[in-house]
Design a protein around this motif. Sequence first.
Motif, mmCIF file in Angstrom:
data_model
loop_
_atom_site.group_PDB
_atom_site.id
_atom_site.type_symbol
_atom_site.label_atom_id
_atom_site.label_comp_id
_atom_site.label_asym_id
_atom_site.label_seq_id
_atom_site.Cartn_x
_atom_site.Cartn_y
_atom_site.Cartn_z
ATOM 1 N N ALA A 45 -25.575 -12.722 58.752
ATOM 2 C CA ALA A 45 -24.595 -13.425 59.567
ATOM 3 C C ALA A 45 -23.264 -12.709 59.487
ATOM 4 O O ALA A 45 -22.789 -12.358 58.421
ATOM 5 N N GLY A 46 -22.698 -12.483 60.633
ATOM 6 C CA GLY A 46 -21.433 -11.761 60.686
ATOM 7 C C GLY A 46 -21.620 -10.270 60.860
ATOM 8 O O GLY A 46 -20.711 -9.566 61.251
ATOM 9 N N ALA A 47 -22.813 -9.760 60.584
ATOM 10 C CA ALA A 47 -23.065 -8.335 60.792
ATOM 11 C C ALA A 47 -23.228 -8.104 62.281
ATOM 12 O O ALA A 47 -23.893 -8.856 62.961
ATOM 13 N N LYS A 48 -22.637 -7.041 62.801
ATOM 14 C CA LYS A 48 -22.637 -6.811 64.232
ATOM 15 C C LYS A 48 -23.785 -5.928 64.682
ATOM 16 O O LYS A 48 -24.345 -6.128 65.728
ATOM 17 N N THR A 49 -24.129 -4.934 63.931
ATOM 18 C CA THR A 49 -25.119 -3.987 64.411
ATOM 19 C C THR A 49 -26.327 -3.944 63.503
ATOM 20 O O THR A 49 -26.286 -4.345 62.361
ATOM 21 N N HIS A 50 -27.356 -3.421 64.057
ATOM 22 C CA HIS A 50 -28.605 -3.207 63.316
ATOM 23 C C HIS A 50 -28.828 -1.704 63.352
ATOM 24 O O HIS A 50 -29.025 -1.133 64.416
ATOM 25 N N ASP A 51 -28.789 -1.055 62.222
ATOM 26 C CA ASP A 51 -28.836 0.402 62.175
ATOM 27 C C ASP A 51 -30.267 0.901 62.325
ATOM 28 O O ASP A 51 -31.076 0.784 61.424
ATOM 29 N N HIS A 52 -30.567 1.420 63.496
ATOM 30 C CA HIS A 52 -31.871 2.019 63.753
ATOM 31 C C HIS A 52 -31.750 3.523 63.911
ATOM 32 O O HIS A 52 -32.639 4.154 64.454
ATOM 33 N N GLY A 53 -30.649 4.092 63.474
ATOM 34 C CA GLY A 53 -30.474 5.532 63.567
ATOM 35 C C GLY A 53 -29.308 5.910 64.450
ATOM 36 O O GLY A 53 -28.607 5.070 65.004
ATOM 37 N N ALA A 54 -29.116 7.205 64.568
ATOM 38 C CA ALA A 54 -28.013 7.742 65.351
ATOM 39 C C ALA A 54 -28.192 7.395 66.826
ATOM 40 O O ALA A 54 -29.306 7.359 67.331
ATOM 41 N N PRO A 55 -27.083 7.139 67.517
ATOM 42 C CA PRO A 55 -27.175 6.830 68.942
ATOM 43 C C PRO A 55 -27.756 7.996 69.742
ATOM 44 O O PRO A 55 -27.639 9.162 69.353
ATOM 45 N N ILE A 56 -28.354 7.653 70.853
ATOM 46 C CA ILE A 56 -28.814 8.650 71.814
ATOM 47 C C ILE A 56 -27.723 8.732 72.875
ATOM 48 O O ILE A 56 -27.462 7.750 73.579
ATOM 49 N N ASP A 57 -27.057 9.866 72.959
ATOM 50 C CA ASP A 57 -25.939 10.023 73.875
ATOM 51 C C ASP A 57 -26.422 10.557 75.217
ATOM 52 O O ASP A 57 -27.069 11.605 75.289
ATOM 53 N N LEU A 58 -26.117 9.818 76.280
ATOM 54 C CA LEU A 58 -26.503 10.188 77.631
ATOM 55 C C LEU A 58 -25.334 10.875 78.334
ATOM 56 O O LEU A 58 -24.177 10.624 78.000
ATOM 57 N N ALA A 138 -32.668 2.308 73.274
ATOM 58 C CA ALA A 138 -33.875 3.039 73.648
ATOM 59 C C ALA A 138 -35.102 2.282 73.151
ATOM 60 O O ALA A 138 -34.996 1.355 72.342
ATOM 61 N N ASN A 139 -36.273 2.691 73.599
ATOM 62 C CA ASN A 139 -37.521 2.070 73.137
ATOM 63 C C ASN A 139 -37.623 2.077 71.622
ATOM 64 O O ASN A 139 -38.125 1.131 71.021
ATOM 65 N N ASN A 140 -37.153 3.154 70.975
ATOM 66 C CA ASN A 140 -37.250 3.275 69.520
ATOM 67 C C ASN A 140 -36.111 2.562 68.808
ATOM 68 O O ASN A 140 -35.890 2.784 67.624
ATOM 69 N N HIS A 141 -35.380 1.715 69.509
ATOM 70 C CA HIS A 141 -34.317 0.855 68.989
ATOM 71 C C HIS A 141 -33.001 1.578 68.729
ATOM 72 O O HIS A 141 -32.033 0.946 68.317
ATOM 73 N N ARG A 142 -32.935 2.882 68.947
ATOM 74 C CA ARG A 142 -31.668 3.585 68.750
ATOM 75 C C ARG A 142 -30.690 3.164 69.839
ATOM 76 O O ARG A 142 -31.069 3.031 71.005
ATOM 77 N N PRO A 143 -29.430 2.940 69.482
ATOM 78 C CA PRO A 143 -28.448 2.538 70.484
ATOM 79 C C PRO A 143 -28.201 3.662 71.491
ATOM 80 O O PRO A 143 -28.295 4.844 71.149
ATOM 81 N N LEU A 144 -27.891 3.274 72.714
ATOM 82 C CA LEU A 144 -27.581 4.239 73.757
ATOM 83 C C LEU A 144 -26.067 4.319 73.946
ATOM 84 O O LEU A 144 -25.376 3.293 73.921
ATOM 85 N N THR A 145 -25.568 5.524 74.127
ATOM 86 C CA THR A 145 -24.166 5.748 74.435
ATOM 87 C C THR A 145 -24.085 6.653 75.658
ATOM 88 O O THR A 145 -25.031 7.362 75.976
ATOM 89 N N VAL A 146 -22.957 6.601 76.326
ATOM 90 C CA VAL A 146 -22.680 7.498 77.448
ATOM 91 C C VAL A 146 -21.378 8.203 77.111
ATOM 92 O O VAL A 146 -20.345 7.554 76.942
ATOM 93 N N SER A 147 -21.455 9.508 76.959
ATOM 94 C CA SER A 147 -20.292 10.321 76.565
ATOM 95 C C SER A 147 -19.643 9.768 75.296
ATOM 96 O O SER A 147 -18.427 9.689 75.181
ATOM 97 N N GLY A 148 -20.476 9.324 74.354
ATOM 98 C CA GLY A 148 -19.993 8.847 73.064
ATOM 99 C C GLY A 148 -19.570 7.394 73.020
ATOM 100 O O GLY A 148 -19.281 6.871 71.946
ATOM 101 N N ARG A 149 -19.563 6.696 74.159
ATOM 102 C CA ARG A 149 -19.173 5.281 74.192
ATOM 103 C C ARG A 149 -20.421 4.422 74.317
ATOM 104 O O ARG A 149 -21.320 4.743 75.110
ATOM 105 N N PRO A 150 -20.504 3.300 73.571
ATOM 106 C CA PRO A 150 -21.697 2.446 73.650
ATOM 107 C C PRO A 150 -21.988 2.010 75.076
ATOM 108 O O PRO A 150 -21.080 1.675 75.839
ATOM 109 N N LEU A 151 -23.261 2.028 75.436
ATOM 110 C CA LEU A 151 -23.697 1.514 76.725
ATOM 111 C C LEU A 151 -23.867 0.009 76.534
ATOM 112 O O LEU A 151 -24.920 -0.495 76.136
ATOM 113 N N ALA A 152 -22.768 -0.696 76.754
ATOM 114 C CA ALA A 152 -22.698 -2.118 76.436
ATOM 115 C C ALA A 152 -21.747 -2.807 77.398
ATOM 116 O O ALA A 152 -20.931 -2.162 78.060
ATOM 117 N N VAL A 153 -21.847 -4.120 77.452
ATOM 118 C CA VAL A 153 -20.946 -4.930 78.261
ATOM 119 C C VAL A 153 -20.582 -6.179 77.464
ATOM 120 O O VAL A 153 -21.404 -6.691 76.703
#
Length: 180
Positions: A45-58, A138-153
């Motif tokens: 609780a209170g943790a924001k991310t789940h570390d599944h590895g380095a982001p995949i940068d698009l 991504a399918n393998n749970h790694r976070p996606l980024t675009v030019s180093g910024r999280p692909l998030a809203v």
Amino acid sequence: MDRSIPMLLIGLIFGGGLGFVVAAANGITLDGHDHGASGHGAAAAGAKTHDHGAPIDLPAGSATASARLEPDSVSGWNLFLQLQGFCFAPDHAGLTHRTGEGHAHLYLNGTKIARLYGPARHLDALEPGDRLRVELNANNHRPLTVSGRPLAVELTVPDRPVAIRAGAEGLPDSAICAVP
């Protein structure tokens, strides 16, 4: 008559069942993925991310995300995601990365509450000022980024039930990936 074998079998059945209950209570699953650590469940609780590895940068401009939050006609809210350069692939969750597909993680006030495999989600009991964040993975749970910024809203629940938008405007509705 010797009762040792029936008693041994009863002990194994109850012992095994108790072992499963203890493992489940501690977030341990049979797939070897410990959901009791690294951002899953109440233990984090209170943790924001789940570390599944380095982001995949698009590459820049390859994928964008927007969202809208609308009051439901009966109760709660409906969250709709609009994505470009990304589609949901529930059949490939946990498998290797394939460009342009995956799933999303939904956070409420910084706590992960769901994994999304499609572009719509009903939400109960949101309060004015609650913060929603949807992160694409991504399918393998790694976070996606675009030019180093999280692909998030991110969205903040309004004080009164009106529809709100966040992110890029005018994007086509997202789709479920076609199964090959």
